[in-house]
Motif scaffolding. Sequence first.
Motif, short mmCIF file in Angstrom:
data_model
loop_
_atom_site.label_atom_id
_atom_site.label_comp_id
_atom_site.label_asym_id
_atom_site.label_seq_id
_atom_site.Cartn_x
_atom_site.Cartn_y
_atom_site.Cartn_z
N ALA A 35 -5.02 17.01 2.03
CA ALA A 35 -4.59 18.10 2.90
C ALA A 35 -5.37 18.13 4.20
O ALA A 35 -5.62 19.19 4.75
N ILE A 36 -5.74 16.98 4.70
CA ILE A 36 -6.55 16.92 5.91
C ILE A 36 -5.64 16.84 7.14
O ILE A 36 -4.67 16.08 7.15
N GLU A 40 1.10 15.62 5.22
CA GLU A 40 2.24 16.23 4.55
C GLU A 40 2.04 16.15 3.04
O GLU A 40 1.36 15.26 2.57
N PRO A 41 2.54 17.08 2.29
CA PRO A 41 3.45 18.16 2.67
C PRO A 41 2.74 19.41 3.17
O PRO A 41 3.40 20.39 3.52
N TRP A 42 1.40 19.36 3.20
CA TRP A 42 0.66 20.57 3.53
C TRP A 42 0.95 21.11 4.91
O TRP A 42 1.07 22.33 5.11
N TRP A 46 2.26 24.88 5.14
CA TRP A 46 1.43 25.89 5.80
C TRP A 46 2.16 26.48 7.00
O TRP A 46 2.20 27.70 7.17
N SER A 47 2.74 25.63 7.83
CA SER A 47 3.37 26.15 9.05
C SER A 47 4.62 26.97 8.76
O SER A 47 4.94 27.88 9.52
N SER A 48 5.31 26.67 7.69
CA SER A 48 6.53 27.44 7.39
C SER A 48 6.27 28.67 6.53
O SER A 48 7.00 29.66 6.64
N THR A 80 -7.97 23.03 0.33
CA THR A 80 -6.77 23.73 0.77
C THR A 80 -6.00 24.35 -0.38
O THR A 80 -5.34 25.37 -0.22
N TYR A 81 -6.10 23.76 -1.57
CA TYR A 81 -5.39 24.32 -2.73
C TYR A 81 -5.97 25.69 -3.11
O TYR A 81 -5.28 26.49 -3.72
#
Length: 169
Positions: A35-36, A40-42, A46-48, A80-81
């Motif tokens: 998740a760096i 993707e898919p992060w 995150w943005s949506s 990030t999780y």
Amino acid sequence: MLSLDSPRWSELQHAYGTASDTPDLLRQLQSLPDAIGQSEPWFTLWSSLAHQGDVYPATFAAVPHVVRALTAAPVSAHSTYFQFPAWVEICRQNQGTVIPPDLESAYFSALAELPGLVSAAAARPWDADFLACALSAIAAAKGSAKVAEAAMELTPENAGEFLQWLSEQ
């Protein structure tokens, strides 16, 4: 938890419209991808789902899936999780966002799992980023969005300044 195959996703909204694209992104989390940066898919999740401090009905359906992915390997999961569900709860409380009634139980059940998952991750090395996300996740799970938000910003570099400020109050 809302099934990833449920037609309800097409009824739920995120920052860019219908959330019909979200289940495919959440399926990708099962392999605990990195998740760096803009990985993707992060990046898209995150943005949506948590766009500029706003959260959406689809966000509350997604959080249980993020936590479920985390339960597979909290020792190796990226920070990030832990950060994402904490940030969602921070945004929810700060904005007063109402959770759709049919998603509420699964959402809060997922948050309740976070302290145990932080405990399970205790065996891993923790850098400053992971420490902040883990502390934030615990605070968010316990309903304290302001403490969660502060923990997310707390680093070893600014902790001394914070303590100094606190002693001057």
